[in-house]
Design a protein around this motif. Structure first.
Motif, short mmCIF file in Angstrom:
data_model
loop_
_atom_site.label_atom_id
_atom_site.label_comp_id
_atom_site.label_asym_id
_atom_site.label_seq_id
_atom_site.Cartn_x
_atom_site.Cartn_y
_atom_site.Cartn_z
N PHE A 169 0.66 -1.29 0.05
CA PHE A 169 -0.15 -0.07 -0.02
C PHE A 169 0.90 1.31 0.03
CE2 PHE A 169 -2.68 -3.39 1.51
CZ PHE A 169 -4.02 -3.35 0.93
N GLY A 170 2.05 1.22 -0.42
CA GLY A 170 2.90 2.24 -0.85
C GLY A 170 3.59 2.69 0.53
N MET A 171 3.68 2.12 1.37
CA MET A 171 4.25 2.56 2.84
C MET A 171 5.74 2.00 3.03
SD MET A 171 0.99 2.54 5.59
CE MET A 171 -0.46 1.84 4.75
N LYS A 172 6.58 2.60 2.23
CA LYS A 172 7.66 2.07 2.20
C LYS A 172 8.78 2.76 3.11
CE LYS A 172 6.96 1.10 -2.65
NZ LYS A 172 6.70 -0.34 -2.45
N SER A 173 8.34 2.88 4.48
CA SER A 173 9.19 3.50 5.52
C SER A 173 10.28 2.49 6.01
CB SER A 173 8.32 3.66 6.72
OG SER A 173 7.87 2.68 7.77
N VAL A 174 10.86 2.88 6.99
CA VAL A 174 12.20 2.14 7.36
C VAL A 174 11.73 1.03 8.37
CG1 VAL A 174 13.74 4.31 7.25
CG2 VAL A 174 12.49 3.93 9.31
N LEU A 175 10.74 0.66 8.25
CA LEU A 175 10.24 -0.41 8.94
C LEU A 175 11.21 -1.78 8.85
CD1 LEU A 175 6.30 -0.59 9.02
CD2 LEU A 175 7.74 0.06 10.93
N ARG A 176 11.47 -2.54 9.75
CA ARG A 176 12.06 -3.86 9.57
C ARG A 176 10.87 -4.94 9.13
NH1 ARG A 176 15.35 -4.85 15.13
NH2 ARG A 176 15.22 -6.99 14.46
#
Length: 193
Positions: A169-176
């Motif tokens: 859904f386009g949430m390309k954050s720095v989440l592991r």
């Protein structure tokens, strides 16, 4: 006697189509009464589970136990109503890296099909629109129960869950990696209209 048989046959022919229509019913999801919830859980860095919910949503469904494949579902969620019981985290989740609620004010699920998996489980397929992206998802469901309440309303309830990936859904954050998969947990009780 022949007149009586003819009259009964005519009555049966006229009422059979009505019987089929009467089985399918529309239900409004009872969020106002506190009998429905949309919750989530996500791994926090692989160490624990972070849980939360969306406080504002509305929806309806059509269901007929005799023809479940004809079910219809529509739900709208206010992503700004996210509540993880931590104000600073919620502010972050509402921001551009995640839900970006100033730009995407509504998340929407529209059911596209329902299949019976076995006597206790159903599979609801549909399209989830979140953060400007529309993706197919599958929700595992089971019917909890149905019947009349003390105010004369007929109720029907389901429990379900689905897994989604934030990157879809386009949430390309720095989440592991282990924190990119979110489990949605749905408790849905509808009031027949």
């Amino acid at each position: 006697m022949a007149k009586r048989v003819w009259a009964l046959s005519l009555m049966l022919v006229l009422t059979l189509p009505l019987a089929n229509v009467a089985r399918a019913a529309d239900y409004v999801i009872d969020r106002e009464g506190g009998h429905a919830s949309i919750e989530f859980r996500v791994s926090h860095l692989g160490y624990s589970w972070l849980t939360g919910r969306f406080n504002q949503f509305d929806g309806w469904f059509r269901y007929d136990a005799e023809a479940p494949e004809q079910a219809r579902v529509e739900v709208e969620i206010d992503p700004a109503s996210i509540d993880s019981n931590h104000a600073e985290r919620d502010k972050h989740l509402r921001g551009k890296n995640f839900l970006h609620v100033q730009r995407y004010r509504v998340a929407r699920f529209v059911g596209t099909g329902l299949r019976v998996l076995d006597k206790d489980r159903l599979l609801l397929s549909g399209k989830l629109t979140l953060h400007g992206y529309t993706r197919p998802i599958d929700i595992q469901l089971r019917e909890i129960g149905q019947g009349w309440d003390s105010q004369g309303n007929y109720r029907l309830g389901f429990s379900g869950s689905a897994l989604i990936n934030t990157s879809d859904f386009g949430m390309k954050s720095v989440l592991r990696k282990e924190s990119r998969q979110v489990e949605l947990i749905l408790e849905i009780e509808g009031i027949r209209q």
